[in-house]
Design a protein around this motif. Structure first.
Motif, PDB file in Angstrom:
ATOM      1  N   PHE A 115       0.836  -1.199   0.000  1.00 34.37           N
ATOM      2  CA  PHE A 115       0.000   0.000   0.000  1.00 34.37           C
ATOM      3  C   PHE A 115       0.874   1.255   0.000  1.00 34.37           C
ATOM      4  O   PHE A 115       0.570   2.234  -0.679  1.00 34.37           O
ATOM      5  N   GLY A 116       1.944   1.223   0.757  1.00 32.61           N
ATOM      6  CA  GLY A 116       2.821   2.378   0.858  1.00 32.61           C
ATOM      7  C   GLY A 116       3.667   2.622  -0.369  1.00 32.61           C
ATOM      8  O   GLY A 116       4.356   3.647  -0.451  1.00 32.61           O
ATOM      9  N   SER A 146       5.988   6.982   3.278  1.00 38.41           N
ATOM     10  CA  SER A 146       6.513   6.291   2.094  1.00 38.41           C
ATOM     11  C   SER A 146       7.719   7.001   1.483  1.00 38.41           C
ATOM     12  O   SER A 146       8.646   6.362   0.994  1.00 38.41           O
ATOM     13  N   ALA A 147       7.691   8.323   1.460  1.00 40.97           N
ATOM     14  CA  ALA A 147       8.824   9.090   0.915  1.00 40.97           C
ATOM     15  C   ALA A 147       9.984   9.053   1.917  1.00 40.97           C
ATOM     16  O   ALA A 147       9.766   8.943   3.118  1.00 40.97           O
ATOM     17  N   PRO A 148      11.218   9.115   1.480  1.00 39.12           N
ATOM     18  CA  PRO A 148      11.652   9.273   0.085  1.00 39.12           C
ATOM     19  C   PRO A 148      11.888   7.953  -0.648  1.00 39.12           C
ATOM     20  O   PRO A 148      12.306   7.957  -1.796  1.00 39.12           O
ATOM     21  N   ASP A 153       3.080  10.525  -1.601  1.00 38.46           N
ATOM     22  CA  ASP A 153       2.972  11.341  -0.388  1.00 38.46           C
ATOM     23  C   ASP A 153       2.209  10.646   0.732  1.00 38.46           C
ATOM     24  O   ASP A 153       1.813  11.280   1.708  1.00 38.46           O
ATOM     25  N   LEU A 154       2.015   9.335   0.642  1.00 38.86           N
ATOM     26  CA  LEU A 154       1.256   8.608   1.652  1.00 38.86           C
ATOM     27  C   LEU A 154       2.003   8.550   2.983  1.00 38.86           C
ATOM     28  O   LEU A 154       3.219   8.366   3.026  1.00 38.86           O
ATOM     29  N   VAL A 193      21.254   4.891   2.755  1.00 38.04           N
ATOM     30  CA  VAL A 193      20.039   5.701   2.675  1.00 38.04           C
ATOM     31  C   VAL A 193      19.185   5.414   3.901  1.00 38.04           C
ATOM     32  O   VAL A 193      18.891   4.246   4.211  1.00 38.04           O
ATOM     33  N   ALA A 194      18.780   6.465   4.617  1.00 38.32           N
ATOM     34  CA  ALA A 194      17.900   6.303   5.772  1.00 38.32           C
ATOM     35  C   ALA A 194      16.506   5.876   5.314  1.00 38.32           C
ATOM     36  O   ALA A 194      16.030   6.306   4.251  1.00 38.32           O
ATOM     37  N   THR A 195      15.860   5.010   6.071  1.00 37.26           N
ATOM     38  CA  THR A 195      14.517   4.538   5.740  1.00 37.26           C
ATOM     39  C   THR A 195      13.569   4.860   6.888  1.00 37.26           C
ATOM     40  O   THR A 195      13.979   5.127   8.018  1.00 37.26           O
TER      41      THR A 195
END
Length: 208
Positions: A115-116, A146-148, A153-154, A193-195
């Motif tokens: 979904f994301g 969800s970003a980046p 934009d969820l 990359v940060a999540t």
């Protein structure tokens, strides 16, 4: 982990012959695990056709003798009612046929991560659909934002966690949440990359 969570929170609530809908089912691992735990249950898997082809093979090998409705059988039905779905152990529904699922056709809806990954329009098509809004239980594991990682934009605020469902379980998903990804930048080097962490939620429809 996900199976254990569903068993812990919903094990005493789910009827033995419940109908479960897994959106973004991939090759069917979660549906197969739940079927193993509740042998009399029925499962609807929604994904792209190439994933459902793998699911047909995987589930057929894991659960010999199970009744599987493939994409051809699904395409021949104008409406996928509970009565039709419960003729089978597994029903493989291409994403393009999702709209054929009738209101009240499933008891439990699940989604893990995908979904994301969707656009807002696609997400709303699923989350506001009659099979989802009329289901008794909802199980979600998705990104808080969800970003980046994905171009959408969820955020967690877009999920129906406070209505029309009431919370049975909520927390940060320990299995799915990792602080960093390391995408390959070249043959020898990877980046960092940060999540965003994932939340896990199980809810019951408020008017159930």
């Amino acid at each position: 982990w996900s199976l254990g969570l569903v068993r812990e929170v919903l094990g005493a609530r789910l009827p033995q012959r419940f109908v479960a809908l897994d959106v973004g089912s991939s090759y069917g691992i979660f549906s197969g695990l739940v079927k193993h735990e509740w042998p009399a249950s029925h499962h609807v898997l929604v994904d792209f056709p190439e994933q459902l082809l793998l699911a047909h093979y995987f589930l057929g090998r894991w659960h010999p003798g199970c009744r599987i409705a493939g994409m051809a059988e699904v395409a021949g039905q104008a409406t996928l009612t509970r009565e039709w779905l419960t003729q089978f152990d597994f029903v493989l529904v291409p994403a393009s046929c999702f709209g054929a699922l009738a209101a009240g056709s499933v008891d439990l809806v699940s989604n893990c991560a995908s979904f994301g990954e969707m656009s807002r329009t696609c997400f709303k098509t699923y989350i506001d659909s009659e099979p989802v809004t009329t289901a008794r239980y909802l199980f979600l594991v998705n990104r808080i934002q969800s970003a980046p990682t994905y171009d959408t934009d969820l955020t967690i605020l877009d999920y129906p966690l406070w209505g029309p469902f009431r919370k049975l379980h909520f927390g940060i998903a320990p299995v799915f949440s990792t602080p960093y990804l390391y995408p390959r930048k070249s043959v020898l080097f990877s980046g960092k990359v940060a999540t965003n962490p994932y939340f896990e939620y199980i809810g019951e429809r408020s008017d159930a």
